[in-house]
Each structure stands twice: as structure tokens, then as C-alpha cells.
Motif scaffolding. Structure first.
Motif, short mmCIF file in Angstrom:
data_model
loop_
_atom_site.label_atom_id
_atom_site.label_comp_id
_atom_site.label_asym_id
_atom_site.label_seq_id
_atom_site.Cartn_x
_atom_site.Cartn_y
_atom_site.Cartn_z
N PRO A 23 79.71 58.30 34.59
CA PRO A 23 78.59 58.94 33.88
C PRO A 23 77.31 59.02 34.69
N TRP A 24 77.04 58.02 35.52
CA TRP A 24 75.78 58.07 36.28
C TRP A 24 75.79 59.21 37.29
N ARG A 25 76.95 59.60 37.77
CA ARG A 25 76.99 60.74 38.69
C ARG A 25 76.74 62.03 37.93
N ALA A 26 77.31 62.10 36.72
CA ALA A 26 77.06 63.30 35.90
C ALA A 26 75.58 63.43 35.57
N ALA A 27 74.87 62.27 35.56
CA ALA A 27 73.42 62.30 35.29
C ALA A 27 72.60 62.58 36.54
N GLY A 28 73.27 62.84 37.65
CA GLY A 28 72.56 63.20 38.88
C GLY A 28 72.13 62.02 39.73
N LEU A 29 72.64 60.81 39.40
CA LEU A 29 72.26 59.63 40.18
C LEU A 29 73.22 59.44 41.35
N ARG A 30 72.74 58.71 42.35
CA ARG A 30 73.58 58.42 43.52
C ARG A 30 74.22 57.05 43.41
N TYR A 31 73.69 56.23 42.54
CA TYR A 31 74.31 54.92 42.30
C TYR A 31 74.05 54.51 40.85
N PHE A 32 74.80 53.49 40.40
CA PHE A 32 74.78 53.07 39.00
C PHE A 32 73.59 52.14 38.80
N GLY A 33 72.43 52.73 38.57
CA GLY A 33 71.19 51.96 38.46
C GLY A 33 71.08 51.19 37.15
N TYR A 34 70.24 50.19 37.17
CA TYR A 34 70.12 49.27 36.04
C TYR A 34 69.54 49.95 34.80
N GLY A 35 68.54 50.82 35.02
CA GLY A 35 67.95 51.51 33.87
C GLY A 35 68.99 52.35 33.15
N PHE A 36 69.83 53.03 33.91
CA PHE A 36 70.89 53.86 33.32
C PHE A 36 71.87 52.97 32.55
N PHE A 37 72.23 51.85 33.15
CA PHE A 37 73.14 50.92 32.48
C PHE A 37 72.55 50.42 31.16
N LEU A 38 71.28 49.97 31.20
CA LEU A 38 70.68 49.38 30.00
C LEU A 38 70.58 50.41 28.87
N ARG A 39 70.21 51.65 29.20
CA ARG A 39 70.11 52.67 28.15
C ARG A 39 71.48 52.94 27.54
N GLY A 40 72.52 52.96 28.38
CA GLY A 40 73.86 53.18 27.84
C GLY A 40 74.36 52.00 27.04
#
Ligand code: SF4
Length: 332
Positions: A23-40
């Protein structure tokens, strides 16, 4: 750890199905960042609040060593200098107010951060952890510790709490190389991490690892061997930072005398991207830069500009057109 991470009821952001982009790649990120993890994971913005429960450390109190790690400003938690602390509830109230004002978030992880936060009998640990979890705005715990300080009864306690609530156990690995651990006066070897992982994996809590890049005497291949070992060991998250210097530490003397040379930003960024490329896409990259209060900080100056470091890492990923896991697939 495989390329497939089983979803929890809330952990949709961490779910990766073999063959599909995470999912983080679909969101345009290059790595699985913490902010993305916490929101999910929590559905709302969440921020950590640091707590000092008054622990010391076995390589400060003489149990495994004295003086602590060469880079650690451990004077404040040497046994003779421990002062009465505010209660966990009081610290949470103060910390939440600050974080709320600065970031506007309303939910928090209680982060037992300084020193070794499992270095006490279960009878002392349980009420501290439970007091933090009892706060209505706390959504979980993060517990920072050393891999040689997680006996089975402590893991059982953390597991019991994690069966009900989110808990992350953060192990200070730093490097897999014993000569580097000896240099830093760590007081334990990599075998302690291997043993801790063997006993901790497969329980309800998540396992994080702290890693330092740019340790003296470590080649690029040495640092990347640590990444490969983390991928193999099955950690859930990684915190990375460069070796930086705090005033009054043995490392400060070594750097001043020219015995230790610190990485430049360009060297760090290149190594950090190399490192993250080798991690599985399911591993959360919690941090890519170090933190030290400016009053205590010696250098390198560039690492105080955390946002600039993050931007430089993103730019390097884009320049390479690479992403987390692109080299993990090749090395597994
Ligand atoms: S193990 Fe952690 S807390 Fe203890 S001296 Fe080293 S860096 Fe400091």
C-alpha cells in the motif's frame, strides 16, 4: 519473515500480498514510513510521548560494563543520579499537551524511552506499563530496551499486554558486528539479539530494531550485512540514524582527537538508501535520522536538519528509481 505479513484487524497498511505492490507504494512512497503505518494501524494521526520511568542500564550500573555506550549521554540515568520522577500519568499529561500543541494529534503511544525499559522485575514493570495503557488517549506502548534484557517472564508480560493493545518492543541492535559492539562498550554481543529474537518472535507484540550507520571500521558491506540480517531475523520495524555525537561522551573525545570520522550527509544518505532497499517491504522504517537536543549536540551539524535528511533520502530513491525491498528480493 516472508513477503507476506498477516493483517491484524486494524493493520491494513501493513498488509502485503505476494505479487501485489504494498500500500505505501500505491501511495507514492519509496519506503514504508512510520506516519503511513500509524495512520493505517490506528485510523487517526498518532504521536509518541516519551516517558522516563527511572530505569538505569546494565552497562551503566556495572552489571555488564561501566560507563555505558560511548555515544550515550547516560549521566542522567547512572544509578547515583536517579532523581524522583513525575508519575507516568503526570509525564503523559505534560507530554501530550506539548505534542498536541505542536502536531495537533489526539492519540498517543506511550514510549518508555531513556535507558533500558525492561531492566526491572516484572512486579515493577507491570504497573508502569498498565498505568500508561490506562490513559484514555493512549492507543499503545513502545518499549525501548536492550536484547540482553528481555528474559522470558518479561516477554510473557509484554505478550499479555499486546494481546489486548498495540505494543512495540524496540531492541537496540545497532549493528550485527561484535567488533563494533565491543568498540561502543555495548556490554553484549550479537548473540544476545539472535537469542532475544528467537524467544520474542511469534508473540502478539511487534519487534523493532535500532541501527546506527557509520560506525568506525564498518565498511558499506558490513552495514548492509546488518540490513540482510534484519530481513532474515523477521523484525517488524527499523529505526536508522547516523553516528552522531553528544557532549560529554567518550565519542566526543574521539571525534575531537580525530580518532573517529563521522559520515557526511551524502555518505549517510547513500548508505541509508542502500540499507532500506534490502529490507522487506513489510518492515516499517520508523526513523531515518537521529535526534539530540541542540544544547547537548556536537555534530555532525547536518543531522540536526531532520527534514532535509528525509528529503535527501527521498531524492536519492527517486534518482535511483528504487524503493524499499527492491534489493531484498534479489538477496533472499
Ligand atoms: S544500552 Fe542504551 S541506554 Fe544503555 S548505555 Fe547504551 S545507549 Fe545508553
Amino acid at each position: 519473515m516472508t513477503g507476506q505479513r498477516l493483517p491484524t484487524t486494524e493493520n491494513s497498511a501493513a498488509t502485503t500480498v505476494a505479487g501485489a505492490a504494498p500500500p505505501w507504494r500505491a501511495a507514492g512512497l519509496r519506503y514504508f514510513g512510520y506516519g503511513f503505518f500509524l495512520r493505517g494501524r490506528f485510523g487517526v494521526p498518532v504521536h509518541k510521548v516519551s516517558l522516563d520511568a527511572g530505569f538505569t542500564c546494565p552497562n551503566v550500573d556495572g552489571t555488564v560494563a561501566r560507563g555505558g555506550c560511548v555515544f550515550c549521554d547516560n549521566r542522567s540515568f547512572s544509578p547515583s543520579r536517579r532523581l524522583p520522577r513525575a508519575t507516568i500519568g503526570e509525564q503523559l499529561a505534560i507530554g501530550m499537551a506539548k505534542v498536541r500543541e505542536r502536531f495537533g494529534v489526539a492519540r498517543f503511544l506511550a514510549y518508555f524511552q531513556p535507558a533500558t525499559n525492561t531492566y526491572a522485575p516484572v512486579e515493577r514493570l507491570r504497573p508502569l506499563y498498565e498505568e500508561a495503557l490506562a490513559h484514555s488517549h493512549v492507543v499503545g506502548l513502545a518499549i525501548g530496551t536492550r536484547p540482553d534484557c528481555v528474559p522470558d517472564d518479561v516477554l510473557d508480560l509484554v505478550d499479555q499486554l499486546a494481546a489486548q493493545r498495540y505494543v512495540s518492543l524496540e531492541l537496540g541492535l545497532q549493528t550485527i558486528h561484535d567488533r563494533s559492539l565491543a568498540w561502543m562498550n555495548r556490554g553484549c554481543t550479537h548473540a544476545a539479539f539472535v537469542d532475544a529474537m528467537a524467544r520474542a518472535r511469534g508473540r502478539h507484540f511487534e519487534i523493532g530494531a535500532h541501527v546506527i550507520l557509520g560506525l568506525p571500521g564498518e565498511s558499506r558491506d558490513d552495514m548492509l550485512a546488518t540490513a540482510d540480517e534484519l530481513a532474515r531475523a523477521g523484525v517488524d520495524s527499523v529505526k536508522l540514524h547516523n553516528l552522531y555525537v553528544v557532549k560529554g561522551t567518550p565519542l566526543a573525545d574521539d571525534v575531537a582527537a580525530g580518532r573517529v570520522i563521522l559520515q557526511s550527509q551524502a555518505e549517510y544518505v547513500e548508505t541509508a538508501v542502500d540499507f532500506i532497499e534490502r529490507l522487506p517491504p513489510t518492515v516499517v522504517v520508523e526513523r531515518v535520522s537521529g535526534e539530540a537536543p541542540p544544547d547537548y549536540f556536537v555534530g555532525p551539524a547536518w543531522c540536526l536538519q531532520k527534514a532535509a535528511v528525509r528529503l535527501a533520502i527521498d531524492a536519492e530513491f527517486r534518482r535511483r528509481d528504487s524503493y524499499q525491498g527492491c534489493r531484498w528480493a534479489q538477496t533472499s
